[in-house]
Design a protein around this motif. Sequence first.
Motif: not given
Length: 335
Positions: A63, A24, A32-35, A27-28
């Motif tokens: 990335t 997590t 790469l991803q929102r949470f 990725r943050y």
Amino acid sequence: MAPTTPRPPTMRDVARTAGVSTATVSRYVNGLQRFTEATEARLREAIDQLGFTVDPVARSMITGRTHTVAVVILDIRNPHFTGIVKGANRKAQQLGYNLLFVDTGERQSAEAGMLRELSRRVDGLIVSSRMPDADLSTLRDLDKPVVFFGRASQVGVHSVSADGRSAAAMLGRHLIDLGHRRIAYLGYGAARWDAERKAGLTDALREAGLEPMFFSADSPTLEAGEKSVGEVLMGSARPDAVVCYNDMLALGFMKQAQAAGVRVPEQVSVAGFDDIPFARFSTPTLTTVDMQSEAMGELALERLIELIDGTLDASEEMLKPRLVLRQSTAAKVRT
């Protein structure tokens, strides 16, 4: 015994402090991803508390991005391009990107090779170029997102510019309203924007039943403006107003005209384009058109990031210029 140097915090430390997995955190921090808002708040707090920073080399390996973009300009000595870089850098900092700028020095010969080499080191490019329209496909073939200063959407490249034709028409109408009838354009034919500025001035004059006088400088510089005075003002049909391709030409022209004993604006009105900072401090101050240099740089950088993210299709965007009236233009004195 020598004291041990504390090791820098790792993603594992951030994950433990924030109560999330190491994946997590990865990725943050790599975008790469929102949470959820609550999760991201915990991540930010843990990162700040630990002083964690991302290794840019490691991030680019994960990335495939460098988070660096390039701005390629023609001449950093020209404050118009300085303004573009300033605007682009301001937006890059807001969006978390590094900015690399390259000054081509008005050289066309090695431009294509330089752009290809540069494209391998950045995520995208913003390009100002003297490249002929027939060669603009070079920008598309870079296989990197590109924003071009000028019109290039016909080759699938996004473009940002200011409306030079309407800018020149505004100057033309202003000079006609002041009573000028012999109006000259001192251009720079190698420049991409020269033709549209010449066309806009011609539009305005022909509306009034007038024809412009055309002259050409050998570069868009102060020195070229100085050198042009003899040709423009010392002939038998001297113009009573001169519109120059840019402010640099106009300031050099105005200075040399005054040195030759020609009074500005009493005997000849002078105007330019770009509204560079020096235009406010010349004597007299220079009438010009604000071509939105910094706003153009900001917009180009914002659009480039959208292209990199895959959220924008290539098109043409044009900013609206603004007429700036100062002391170098005045009503014609009738004799």
